[in-house]
Design a protein around this motif. Structure first.
Motif, PDB file in Angstrom:
ATOM      1  N   THR A   1      48.727  43.253  36.410  1.00 62.47           N
ATOM      2  CA  THR A   1      47.501  43.843  36.961  1.00 62.47           C
ATOM      3  C   THR A   1      47.069  45.035  36.114  1.00 62.47           C
ATOM      4  OG1 THR A   1      48.271  43.233  39.131  1.00 62.47           O
ATOM      5  CG2 THR A   1      46.488  44.848  39.070  1.00 62.47           C
ATOM      6  N   TRP A   2      48.065  45.877  35.792  1.00 61.56           N
ATOM      7  CA  TRP A   2      47.791  47.062  34.973  1.00 61.56           C
ATOM      8  C   TRP A   2      47.414  46.690  33.542  1.00 61.56           C
ATOM      9  CZ3 TRP A   2      51.592  48.462  31.124  1.00 61.56           C
ATOM     10  CH2 TRP A   2      51.228  49.593  30.388  1.00 61.56           C
ATOM     11  N   LYS A   3      48.160  45.742  32.958  1.00 56.95           N
ATOM     12  CA  LYS A   3      47.901  45.356  31.568  1.00 56.95           C
ATOM     13  C   LYS A   3      46.493  44.825  31.384  1.00 56.95           C
ATOM     14  CE  LYS A   3      52.354  44.339  29.556  1.00 56.95           C
ATOM     15  NZ  LYS A   3      53.223  43.258  29.085  1.00 56.95           N
ATOM     16  N   GLN A   4      46.000  44.143  32.426  1.00 56.51           N
ATOM     17  CA  GLN A   4      44.652  43.575  32.329  1.00 56.51           C
ATOM     18  C   GLN A   4      43.603  44.661  32.080  1.00 56.51           C
ATOM     19  OE1 GLN A   4      43.509  40.219  35.012  1.00 56.51           O
ATOM     20  NE2 GLN A   4      45.344  40.860  36.059  1.00 56.51           N
ATOM     21  N   VAL A   5      43.849  45.871  32.611  1.00 53.74           N
ATOM     22  CA  VAL A   5      42.894  46.968  32.468  1.00 53.74           C
ATOM     23  C   VAL A   5      42.719  47.292  30.981  1.00 53.74           C
ATOM     24  CG1 VAL A   5      42.516  49.420  32.947  1.00 53.74           C
ATOM     25  CG2 VAL A   5      43.478  47.936  34.730  1.00 53.74           C
TER      26      VAL A   5
END
Ligand SMILES: [Zn+2]
Length: 308
Positions: free
Chosen positions: A72-76
């Protein structure tokens, strides 16, 4: 600082001041290469078996499960990279080559955004993980032989690759040949020997914890990375970075010796990034200004190929 000269039949001549010595390995600021790297460099044969069979199984044992947890974080950060690349793209298409695609996260985000993605990944385990996600990847090393079998691309991405290879200029040159005129290259490497790291080392008289000679042969900063990319015939356009983790060390939080604390602090910065993602302009402005001043954990550079 002593001067070290090193020559091998496989890798030619290297010379520069010794800037760190860790576990018997020396890192030199090589005046011939224009960036810092270990000497002696390990043989290509030894590196091949390490990345094909051991890297994700042993060295990065928790990586695949943590990668899922962090997605979820990496997608940012990844969406920001696609956005920035999209703004400078002039080649007309949306094909992506991800060199060193790992478990396929970047391609998963790209696919959602409408890109046609292909990965190249030496680790069998990571490549299998990618294929199971319904993404395309070739299991192998990105070299001249493999490149000759590939088409050209609008966008080439290389995240945490160049610090691992014994001849990054050659790898970069091979990648640039596959980039369409007007296409974009995004390279991300650790931003090492940066001013915050230097401050921690000096303040606490400690060893440079970021020097990990078994994995990282090369140590770049924004300037040396841009010089390398410029020498490959591309035009560097923009810098980005991510959170400067060294700030935690300056706050007395030594995550380098405590993995539990490391995950906790990592969670904090993830929260910050996820909140900032609601306003990508602010997120880009923060990280771009840090990058332009030489700060941040990663050196991320976007470059374009001239239209001829
Ligand atoms: Zn060198």
């Amino acid at each position: 600082m002593p001067l070290r000269e090193w020559h091998s039949e496989e890798y030619g001549s290297h010379s520069g001041e010794v800037v760190a010595t860790v576990a018997g390995h020396e890192v030199i600021d090589c005046t011939i290469c224009g960036f810092k790297h270990v000497v002696p460099l390990p043989s290509a044969e030894k590196l091949q078996s390490f990345y094909e069979d051991e890297f994700y199984q042993n060295e990065k044992e928790n990586y695949l499960s943590e990668a899922d947890e962090d997605f979820t974080w990496k997608q940012v950060e990844m969406k920001l990279r696609f956005n920035v690349a999209g703004q400078m793209l002039k080649s007309g298409g949306q094909s992506l080559l991800d060199i060193g695609s790992g478990p396929g996260d970047f391609m998963a985000v790209g696919q959602q955004l409408g890109w046609q993605c292909l990965g190249v990944e030496p680790s069998k385990v990571a490549c299998e993980h990618t294929l199971n996600r319904g993404l395309k990847a070739i299991n192998g090393f990105f070299d001249t032989e493999l490149a000759q079998q590939l088409d050209t691309f609008d966008f080439i991405h290389m995240s945490e690759v160049l610090e691992h290879v014994p001849d990054p200029a050659h790898l970069l040159g091979t990648a640039v040949e596959l980039l369409k005129p007007g296409g974009v290259l995004c390279v991300s490497v650790p931003n090492d020997f940066n001013p915050l790291q230097a401050q921690v080392v000096e303040g606490a008289s400690r060893d440079p914890w970021w020097v990990v000679p078994d994995h990282h042969l090369n140590y770049f900063d924004f300037d040396s990375l841009e010089t390398l990319i410029g020498n490959s015939g591309l035009v560097c356009q923009r810098r980005l970075t991510n959170f400067p983790m060294e700030l935690f060390l300056l706050m007395g939080q030594d995550y380098t010796t405590d993995p539990t604390l490391g995950r906790k602090l990592h969670g904090w910065r993830k929260s910050m990034d996820i909140q900032l993602a609601n306003n990508q302009e602010t997120q880009a402005a923060l990280y771009e200004s840090l990058a332009n001043a030489g700060f941040g954990r990663l050196a991320i550079v976007f470059a374009t190929k001239p239209m001829q």
